[in-house]
Design a protein around this motif. Sequence first.
Motif, PDB file in Angstrom:
ATOM      1  N   ASP A  86       1.232  -1.096  -0.149  1.00 56.61           N
ATOM      2  CA  ASP A  86      -0.162   0.071  -0.402  1.00 56.61           C
ATOM      3  C   ASP A  86       1.036   1.547  -0.247  1.00 56.61           C
ATOM      4  O   ASP A  86       1.051   1.888   1.003  1.00 56.61           O
ATOM      5  CB  ASP A  86      -0.799   0.275   1.373  1.00 56.61           C
ATOM      6  N   LEU A  87       1.412   1.324  -0.735  1.00 62.51           N
ATOM      7  CA  LEU A  87       2.547   2.393  -1.372  1.00 62.51           C
ATOM      8  C   LEU A  87       2.210   3.432  -2.377  1.00 62.51           C
ATOM      9  O   LEU A  87       1.838   3.002  -3.333  1.00 62.51           O
ATOM     10  CB  LEU A  87       3.642   2.414  -1.310  1.00 62.51           C
ATOM     11  N   ASP A  88       2.052   4.886  -1.729  1.00 59.56           N
ATOM     12  CA  ASP A  88       1.071   5.921  -2.947  1.00 59.56           C
ATOM     13  C   ASP A  88       2.547   5.616  -4.386  1.00 59.56           C
ATOM     14  O   ASP A  88       1.252   6.116  -5.844  1.00 59.56           O
ATOM     15  CB  ASP A  88       2.129   6.825  -2.856  1.00 59.56           C
ATOM     16  N   GLU A  89       3.876   5.190  -4.323  1.00 63.22           N
ATOM     17  CA  GLU A  89       4.959   4.998  -5.210  1.00 63.22           C
ATOM     18  C   GLU A  89       4.107   3.890  -6.050  1.00 63.22           C
ATOM     19  O   GLU A  89       4.305   4.162  -7.519  1.00 63.22           O
ATOM     20  CB  GLU A  89       6.198   4.888  -4.515  1.00 63.22           C
ATOM     21  N   LEU A  91       1.093   3.049  -6.737  1.00 65.47           N
ATOM     22  CA  LEU A  91       0.184   3.627  -7.281  1.00 65.47           C
ATOM     23  C   LEU A  91       0.099   4.089  -8.472  1.00 65.47           C
ATOM     24  O   LEU A  91      -0.355   3.934  -9.469  1.00 65.47           O
ATOM     25  CB  LEU A  91      -1.145   4.498  -5.510  1.00 65.47           C
ATOM     26  N   PHE A  92       0.683   5.586  -8.314  1.00 67.35           N
ATOM     27  CA  PHE A  92       0.864   6.353  -9.061  1.00 67.35           C
ATOM     28  C   PHE A  92       1.445   5.155 -10.072  1.00 67.35           C
ATOM     29  O   PHE A  92       1.330   6.118 -11.714  1.00 67.35           O
ATOM     30  CB  PHE A  92       1.468   7.729  -9.348  1.00 67.35           C
ATOM     31  N   VAL A 130      -6.898   3.458  -1.400  1.00 63.80           N
ATOM     32  CA  VAL A 130      -5.768   4.642  -1.967  1.00 63.80           C
ATOM     33  C   VAL A 130      -6.769   5.644  -2.603  1.00 63.80           C
ATOM     34  O   VAL A 130      -6.579   6.884  -2.815  1.00 63.80           O
ATOM     35  CB  VAL A 130      -5.005   3.284  -2.986  1.00 63.80           C
ATOM     36  N   THR A 131      -8.183   5.004  -2.856  1.00 65.35           N
ATOM     37  CA  THR A 131      -9.133   6.588  -2.933  1.00 65.35           C
ATOM     38  C   THR A 131      -8.835   8.049  -2.318  1.00 65.35           C
ATOM     39  O   THR A 131      -8.575   8.613  -2.994  1.00 65.35           O
ATOM     40  CB  THR A 131     -10.137   5.387  -3.404  1.00 65.35           C
ATOM     41  N   ARG A 133      -6.265   8.766  -0.044  1.00 63.77           N
ATOM     42  CA  ARG A 133      -4.808   9.621  -0.694  1.00 63.77           C
ATOM     43  C   ARG A 133      -4.433  10.115  -2.083  1.00 63.77           C
ATOM     44  O   ARG A 133      -4.276  10.997  -2.178  1.00 63.77           O
ATOM     45  CB  ARG A 133      -4.083   8.434  -0.395  1.00 63.77           C
ATOM     46  N   LEU A 134      -5.790   9.853  -3.026  1.00 64.73           N
ATOM     47  CA  LEU A 134      -5.730  10.160  -4.414  1.00 64.73           C
ATOM     48  C   LEU A 134      -6.129  11.764  -4.363  1.00 64.73           C
ATOM     49  O   LEU A 134      -5.522  12.510  -4.758  1.00 64.73           O
ATOM     50  CB  LEU A 134      -6.142   9.287  -5.236  1.00 64.73           C
ATOM     51  N   ASP A 136      -6.597  13.423  -1.387  1.00 61.37           N
ATOM     52  CA  ASP A 136      -5.650  13.695  -0.646  1.00 61.37           C
ATOM     53  C   ASP A 136      -4.473  15.262  -1.386  1.00 61.37           C
ATOM     54  O   ASP A 136      -4.106  15.555  -1.247  1.00 61.37           O
ATOM     55  CB  ASP A 136      -5.216  13.427   0.311  1.00 61.37           C
ATOM     56  N   ARG A 137      -3.424  14.024  -2.440  1.00 62.80           N
ATOM     57  CA  ARG A 137      -3.216  14.409  -3.120  1.00 62.80           C
ATOM     58  C   ARG A 137      -3.054  15.483  -4.295  1.00 62.80           C
ATOM     59  O   ARG A 137      -2.715  16.828  -4.245  1.00 62.80           O
ATOM     60  CB  ARG A 137      -2.315  13.336  -3.944  1.00 62.80           C
TER      61      ARG A 137
END
Length: 218
Positions: A86-89, A91-92, A130-131, A133-134, A136-137
Amino acid sequence: MAIRVTVADDQAVVRAGIAAILDAEPDLCVVGQAADGDTAVELALSSRPDVALMDIRMPGIGGLAATARITERSPATRVLVLTTFDLDEYLFAALRAGAAGFLLKDAEPERVIDAVRVIHGGAALLDPAVTRRLIDRCADAPGPLDTARLDRLTPRETEVLWQVARGLSNSEIAAVLGVSPPTVKDHVSVLLGKLGVRDRVQATIAAYETGLIRSGTR
């Protein structure tokens, strides 16, 4: 006709388990399995599945590079990334590689099954974890609200957009709203057109840009 699926994961037990879950569904058919990224690409190019489930950390080129190659060379194949990490890197990177979906492996089997169907239908789907966090980004670099886009939607379409932005699938939204999944699918299709976006990921971002999420009205 059944939705044709391939499963790529370097752990044999996990790979076989996912394949068994999907193959048990009458409208899904697993047409191949791969234990590394290179084989996953070869399998996708030879069998041309509708949906390719892809782990990230695998031997060879890895899942992210495999996703990019599949989406470039077999654009009709939709890739669903299914990972423990579960890492942003990731996901993107997965979205940049062209993945149509991103789920964590702790998702319920029903969610994975529904995600395959949603993605095959041309939509995109993100894990609820992750939605957020998306969104929030997006909030890190807020722009002016575009409320005019939200005004194009009916109250029901606005409610569906809210649920999409929460990361719910069509079946889950149908249960919340007390309607059928095909009705939700129709609403999603219409609201995507009205908002001028391609898929559920972009719709989630639009929900923030229009002020729906941070308005605090729900």
